[in-house]
Design a protein around this motif. Structure first.
Motif, short mmCIF file in Angstrom:
data_model
loop_
_atom_site.label_atom_id
_atom_site.label_comp_id
_atom_site.label_asym_id
_atom_site.label_seq_id
_atom_site.Cartn_x
_atom_site.Cartn_y
_atom_site.Cartn_z
N PRO A 418 0.80 -1.23 0.00
CA PRO A 418 0.00 0.00 0.00
C PRO A 418 0.83 1.27 0.00
CG PRO A 418 -0.02 -1.02 2.17
CD PRO A 418 0.65 -1.99 1.25
N ARG A 419 2.11 1.16 0.36
CA ARG A 419 2.97 2.34 0.37
C ARG A 419 3.26 2.83 -1.05
NH1 ARG A 419 7.91 -0.28 3.44
NH2 ARG A 419 7.51 -1.70 1.69
N GLN A 531 -5.30 -6.22 -3.21
CA GLN A 531 -5.63 -4.80 -3.04
C GLN A 531 -7.07 -4.64 -2.56
OE1 GLN A 531 -4.56 -2.22 -6.29
NE2 GLN A 531 -5.98 -0.61 -5.64
N ALA A 532 -8.00 -5.43 -3.12
CA ALA A 532 -9.40 -5.34 -2.71
C ALA A 532 -9.55 -5.73 -1.23
CB ALA A 532 -10.26 -6.25 -3.59
N PRO A 582 -6.54 6.07 -4.89
CA PRO A 582 -7.08 6.48 -3.58
C PRO A 582 -7.20 8.00 -3.47
CG PRO A 582 -4.77 5.86 -3.35
CD PRO A 582 -5.18 5.51 -4.76
N ASN A 583 -8.24 8.40 -2.77
CA ASN A 583 -8.46 9.81 -2.51
C ASN A 583 -8.73 9.96 -1.01
OD1 ASN A 583 -8.95 12.56 -2.78
ND2 ASN A 583 -11.12 12.25 -3.26
N GLU A 590 -4.80 8.74 5.19
CA GLU A 590 -3.75 8.25 4.30
C GLU A 590 -2.70 7.44 5.06
OE1 GLU A 590 -0.72 9.65 0.74
OE2 GLU A 590 -1.88 11.17 1.83
N THR A 591 -2.31 7.92 6.25
CA THR A 591 -1.34 7.18 7.06
C THR A 591 -1.87 5.78 7.38
OG1 THR A 591 -0.49 9.21 8.06
CG2 THR A 591 -0.09 7.16 9.25
N LEU A 592 -3.15 5.69 7.70
CA LEU A 592 -3.75 4.40 8.02
C LEU A 592 -3.80 3.51 6.79
CD1 LEU A 592 -5.12 2.76 10.25
CD2 LEU A 592 -7.29 3.81 9.61
N PHE A 593 -4.16 4.07 5.64
CA PHE A 593 -4.26 3.28 4.42
C PHE A 593 -2.90 2.75 3.98
CE2 PHE A 593 -4.23 2.71 -0.16
CZ PHE A 593 -5.40 1.98 -0.38
N ARG A 594 -1.85 3.53 4.18
CA ARG A 594 -0.51 3.16 3.70
C ARG A 594 0.13 2.04 4.54
NH1 ARG A 594 -0.28 5.00 -1.46
NH2 ARG A 594 -0.66 7.25 -1.59
#
Length: 599
Positions: A418-419, A531-532, A582-583, A590-594
């Protein structure tokens, strides 16, 4: 000295000093009553006090003689007392008996052998029992009338003996008072010596104080913060240096040799090097912290109070003050996500800022393949421990590398990182394609659940006047087809936001478009399975995102099994590849998603 619980049927349960034992419905107790849980009570013998501490675990009450114990309540059972396992049934009587001198000498020699280890280092030993004044006297140095305290104190024969003694002229009152005064003075002196000895022994494993250390915790406590359980035992202090460890497969393993424990007490310390190594870290000013995932609690397979008891028993065996974080369900606190680490740094380290350059993490879920070392045939069940350290930015070691000095083993990371996902990439391929049309049309989506379909359509297509058709809201594919037909009759365009993995599911909407004389386009969402799944886990951690429902793994794999790539001969006028871009609404999201969210 030995301690045994004996049932009326003759079943005997020996209890070692300071070692917790779980009792309940089992062949060992001979109890088959289903009202009695398999984990009914925890019992811990205390040889110095000649009693047993009983903690109730099961849903139905236990009794200590006539005293009822509710769930998570504790009580003491003395010599001759009776534990009724459930309600007032299945009695077990407690027996303490002294050992012979020869056995005591043998026990002392065995204890002495545990003091030395390989290379002269201190080896792991059994927990040191808490000392009391009874360690200094074979009997209490009080007057004879107080010396005979026992469960039979009120027995008629005892009362008769006391009356006879008084009638025959016992010692004078002032003599008794003088003896009591002298005894109390002697007791006070011995108590001061005992406390001094305990303090010196405690200081030998206490971490060194420094400007970067927090205040020492004086009282052990459990906390519950959402799906996080946190145990902070007495003696823990904050530090800028953290030594983090996983528990299962890193600090302990099963005694049975099974992959998963067969009972709450099916554990042992993994390596003899562990206790002295952790003690050394504490002396050097580190704070030792355990981080563990325990999904069995959320699934109802493991009771929280049973695991809490297990944690306390592990720390009692190590004889060290270690803070323990327990994640009980999916979400923010589950490794490899950083929730437990963030809580430590922000709220559970006495305000001391952690220096990551002096901090490290050790765990066995490291992504190692089959045969990663001689004799190690099985691959690691996951990579969650390595990813936990990677998310935080810490140096990582496996237990073999840290405790035994082995060289680093090969490993692999998940295929989706995810990074590296580019938030500035193009949305579609070909890039020049129009996402909407001025004439009526049908757009059929194809893609994994959580691949970004709904967000894409709500952002780029629905605002242009398209009718949104989705099986999650309409309930069946027949209802979706009917909704398409109605919209086309009204001269409006339609977008069908379902997974549509195969030609059969897509043909329904191609036929509707043909019947209405309009074109049908396919938007194929290119997000991979990994990814999903990551997107799905991210949604779980953002509860405010209520428009999305958690997707079960079975649905992901069902889509993969039935998937056939869409093709123009199916009747599509155009097939666009739609990429997940991603938006983020804020930097925290964003920190959490990465972060890696699954190992």
């Amino acid at each position: 000295m030995s301690c045994t619980l004996v049932s009326h049927s003759g079943a005997r349960v020996p209890l070692e000093n300071g070692r917790a034992v779980i009792l309940g419905r089992s062949p060992d107790t001979g109890v088959t009553d289903k009202r009695c849980s398999r984990h009914q009570v925890k019992v811990v013998a205390r040889y110095a006090d000649q009693d047993v501490v009983v903690t109730q675990l099961g849903p139905n009450p236990s009794f200590l003689d006539g005293e009822k114990l509710g769930r998570s309540q504790s009580g003491k059972l003395t010599h001759g007392g009776t534990l009724f396992l459930v309600n007032q049934s299945h009695p077990f009587k407690l027996h303490y008996s002294p050992s012979s001198n020869g056995a005591a000498q043998k026990g002392r020699k065995a204890t002495d052998k545990t003091k030395g280890g390989r290379n002269g280092k201190e080896a792991q030993s059994s927990p040191i029992p808490k000392r009391s004044l009874k360690d200094f006297f074979s009997t209490s140095p009080m007057k004879s009338s107080k010396r005979q305290r026992s469960p039979e104190r009120g027995h008629p024969e005892v009362k008769r003996q006391r009356r006879d003694e008084e009638a025959s002229g016992g010692r004078m009152k002032d003599e008794d008072e003088e003896e009591e005064r002298m005894a109390e003075e002697k007791l006070k002196q011995l108590q001061e010596l005992a406390e001094k000895s305990l303090t010196e022994r405690s200081n030998s494993t206490r971490p060194s104080s420094s400007p970067s250390s927090g205040k020492e915790c004086l009282k052990s406590s459990w906390q519950q913060i959402g799906s996080l359980m946190l145990y902070t035992p007495a003696g823990v202090r904050g530090s800028d240096k953290i030594a983090g460890f996983d528990i299962d497969g890193c600090i302990i393993t099963t005694k049975s040799g099974k992959v998963f424990p067969t009972a709450p007490d099916d554990w042992k310390i993994l390596y003899p090097e562990i206790q002295p190594r952790l003690a050394s870290l504490l002396k050097r000013g580190y704070k030792v912290v355990f981080f563990t995932n325990q999904m069995g609690i959320a699934r109802g397979k493991l009771k929280p109070e049973v695991f809490k008891s297990k944690v306390e028993d592990i720390l009692a065996a190590l004889q060290l003050p270690v803070q323990v974080f327990v994640s009980t369900s999916p979400g923010l606190y589950r490794k490899p996500v950083m929730g437990m680490w963030n809580h430590l740094c922000e709220k559970a380290n006495d305000g001391v800022t952690v220096d990551k350059t002096q901090t490290f993490y050790v765990g066995d879920a490291a992504g190692r393949p089959e045969n990663w070392a001689p004799g190690r045939k099985k691959k690691d069940f996951s990579c969650s421990d390595r990813l936990f350290a990677l998310n935080i930015g810490l140096q990582f070691h496996t237990p073999e590398e840290y405790f035994w000095g082995w060289k680093s083993a090969p490993y692999s990371l998940p295929s989706f990182d995810p990074r590296k996902l580019d938030s500035t990439a193009g949305l579609s391929d070909p890039p020049s394609a129009c996402l909407t049309s001025s004439r009526p049309e049908v757009i059929v989506a194809v893609g994994f659940p959580a691949s970004g379909k709904s967000t894409f359509f709500q952002t780029h297509v629905i605002p242009k006047g398209y009718v949104y058709v989705n099986r999650d809201t309409l309930g069946s594919w027949q209802s979706c087809v009917s909704a398409c037909e109605r919209a086309l009759k009204e001269g409006r365009s339609v977008v069908v936001d379902n997974t549509n993995p195969d030609p059969e599911s897509r043909k329904r909407y191609v036929d509707v478009a043909k019947a209405a004389g309009v074109q049908c386009r396919c938007f194929h969402f290119s997000a991979s399975l990994e990814q999903a799944k990551h997107n799905n886990r991210f949604r779980e951690m953002v509860p405010s995102d209520s428009k999305h429902v958690k997707v079960n793994d079975m649905i992901f794999h069902s889509y993969k099994k039935h998937f056939v790539a869409p093709a123009l001969p199916e009747g599509f006028s155009e097939i666009l590849q739609i990429h997940f871009v991603p938006n983020f609404k804020d930097s925290q999201s964003e920190t959490l998603f990465r972060q890696f969210s699954e190992g």
